[in-house]
Design a protein around this motif. Structure first.
Motif, PDB file in Angstrom:
ATOM      1  N   MET A 134      11.209   8.981  47.305  1.00  0.00           N
ATOM      2  CA  MET A 134       9.956   8.985  47.047  1.00  0.00           C
ATOM      3  C   MET A 134       9.671   8.783  45.509  1.00  0.00           C
ATOM      4  O   MET A 134       8.469   8.141  45.243  1.00  0.00           O
ATOM      5  N   VAL A 135      10.462   9.208  44.635  1.00  0.00           N
ATOM      6  CA  VAL A 135      10.256   8.784  43.165  1.00  0.00           C
ATOM      7  C   VAL A 135      11.078   7.992  42.690  1.00  0.00           C
ATOM      8  O   VAL A 135      11.184   7.592  41.364  1.00  0.00           O
ATOM      9  N   GLN A 136      11.832   6.848  43.662  1.00  0.00           N
ATOM     10  CA  GLN A 136      12.510   5.893  43.170  1.00  0.00           C
ATOM     11  C   GLN A 136      13.547   6.141  42.356  1.00  0.00           C
ATOM     12  O   GLN A 136      14.040   5.203  41.460  1.00  0.00           O
ATOM     13  N   LEU A 137      14.466   7.040  42.772  1.00  0.00           N
ATOM     14  CA  LEU A 137      15.531   7.376  41.914  1.00  0.00           C
ATOM     15  C   LEU A 137      16.629   7.739  42.833  1.00  0.00           C
ATOM     16  O   LEU A 137      18.042   8.254  42.299  1.00  0.00           O
ATOM     17  N   GLU A 138      16.753   7.074  44.136  1.00  0.00           N
ATOM     18  CA  GLU A 138      18.066   7.353  44.890  1.00  0.00           C
ATOM     19  C   GLU A 138      19.059   6.801  44.541  1.00  0.00           C
ATOM     20  O   GLU A 138      20.332   7.205  44.683  1.00  0.00           O
ATOM     21  N   GLU A 139      19.223   5.702  43.728  1.00  0.00           N
ATOM     22  CA  GLU A 139      20.090   5.099  42.894  1.00  0.00           C
ATOM     23  C   GLU A 139      20.909   5.832  41.962  1.00  0.00           C
ATOM     24  O   GLU A 139      21.849   5.553  41.538  1.00  0.00           O
ATOM     25  N   HIS A 140      20.210   6.710  41.433  1.00  0.00           N
ATOM     26  CA  HIS A 140      20.599   7.585  40.287  1.00  0.00           C
ATOM     27  C   HIS A 140      21.242   9.107  40.661  1.00  0.00           C
ATOM     28  O   HIS A 140      21.428   9.986  39.874  1.00  0.00           O
ATOM     29  N   ALA A 141      21.407   9.236  42.086  1.00  0.00           N
ATOM     30  CA  ALA A 141      21.685  10.663  42.514  1.00  0.00           C
ATOM     31  C   ALA A 141      22.912  11.076  41.852  1.00  0.00           C
ATOM     32  O   ALA A 141      23.112  12.226  41.699  1.00  0.00           O
TER      33      ALA A 141
END
Length: 377
Positions: A134-141
């Motif tokens: 939702m906050v466009q950070l899935e690739e930084h998990a």
């Protein structure tokens, strides 16, 4: 940005109340909050609005349990909350300083509230990734917070609050560290999440545009005291005081003297060397010759070809190009300036006749001596 589907929380309360809440500090001359009465109905999005030092963040911290009350109480229906520790109040919280665990990955930070609620591991993982998307950070998990920018860290904090599917969300200027484009996008997403999930939100901001776009009700604070509350439209179009007017976009705030009072709210004042007809916002009639404050929005000043019945003569001093319009600072005297927005081809040094319709000229009792706050621009 795509919004992930998340279930609505179950209905568990009807109203959240602050009753006579006061928060004082030992060395402060005045309390940060003074006998604040505030009620949020289930499903409201309430924005606490005001400049730094007005008490809005203190009110949120008291609600969250991060600061003790000097007096007063906080209730969720008939359950008293101010006697409970923060983790027992059931709020999703997003604060300006992120409050992320530096040794945990982004995903683990988002999962933290779920872990405290003993959500099974597989569900924690799924819900955390959904919130990060939702906050466009899935690739930084898998990264640590220190590997992210300040704006990205705040987005992690937003994801963590939303992951637990809270019924009530407390937000303290959550968009202040985001760049302009993402701030607008996240503002839209917050509003959409609020609408889709039936949340109740208490939101702190000093940005009047942000408050107007998000909230269903505004609460303007001044020195820890509630100055005005109402819908965004009510507060925007009918500010209760010169202080509120200044914060809600009435950038032109200047002293004047009453020339004459007419029927109803009609009033004439002398300002900038001319007589202006306006609308009185005094609680009662104002005597001729009395000192008052006049408020006019920049967009309500119109560049006219010649002097009209309700106009001010000024010289354009600074002209800024803002795309479809010009922002102009014009001088009416050695120490007096006006601000206007116009589509007319104004150049610096030009003599202007600035017209304004009477119902866009608001007249208030003279300020109490405190500097009137200017809006966030």
């Amino acid at each position: 940005m795509t919004t992930a589907t998340m279930s609505k929380p179950s209905v568990g309360f009807e109203k959240l109340s602050m009753r006579g809440v006061t928060r004082s500090y030992a060395k402060a001359a005045a309390p940060a909050l003074s006998h604040l009465d505030l009620e949020l109905a289930r499903g409201e999005f309430v924005a606490l609005l005001g400049p730094s030092g007005c008490g809005k963040s203190t009110a949120l911290a008291c609600m969250a349990g991060l600061q003790p009350l000097t007096s007063g109480s906080i209730w969720r229906d008939d359950v008293r909350l101010d006697t409970l520790p923060p983790e027992k109040r059931g709020f999703g919280m997003v604060f300006q300083n992120y409050a992320l665990f530096p040794h945990m990955s982004v995903q683990k930070n988002v999962e933290f509230g779920l872990s405290m609620r003993r959500v099974p591991k597989a569900q924690r993982h799924e819900r955390a990734l959904r919130a990060l998307k939702m906050v466009q950070l899935e690739e930084h998990a898998g990264k640590l917070p220190s590997q992210l920018s300040g704006g990205q860290q705040q987005r992690v904090a937003i994801a963590r609050a939303l992951a637990i599917d809270p019924e009530i969300v407390l937000m303290d200027e959550p968009l202040s560290n985001l760049d302009a484009a993402l701030r607008i996008e996240m503002r839209t997403e917050i509003k959409r999440l609020y609408q889709e999930r039936g949340l109740t939100v208490l939101y702190v901001t000093h940005d009047q545009e942000e408050a107007l776009s998000l909230a269903t009700r505004l609460v303007v604070l001044r020195k820890g005291v509630l100055e005005q509350t109402g819908t965004p439209q009510e507060v925007y179009t009918n500010p209760a005081s010169a202080y509120v007017a200044g914060f809600m976009g009435y950038r032109n705030l200047f002293p004047a003297k009453v020339e004459n009072t007419g029927p109803g709210d009609d009033i004439s004042v002398v300002a900038h060397g001319t007589v202006l007809h306006g609308t009185s916002r005094a609680a009662s009639g104002t005597a001729n010759g009395a000192a008052v404050s006049v408020a006019i929005r920049p967009e309500d000043l119109v560049v006219a070809g010649q002097s009209t019945g309700n106009s001010i003569k000024a010289m354009a001093e600074v002209v800024e190009y803002h795309g479809r319009e010009l922002s102009v600072q014009a001088r009416t005297g050695p120490d007096t300036v006006l601000h206007l927005k116009t589509n007319e081809p104004v150049v610096a040094g030009a003599v202007l006749h600035l017209g304004v319709v009477p119902d866009r000229v608001l007249v208030y009792p003279a300020d109490d001596g405190e500097e009137t706050v200017q809006p966030h621009v």
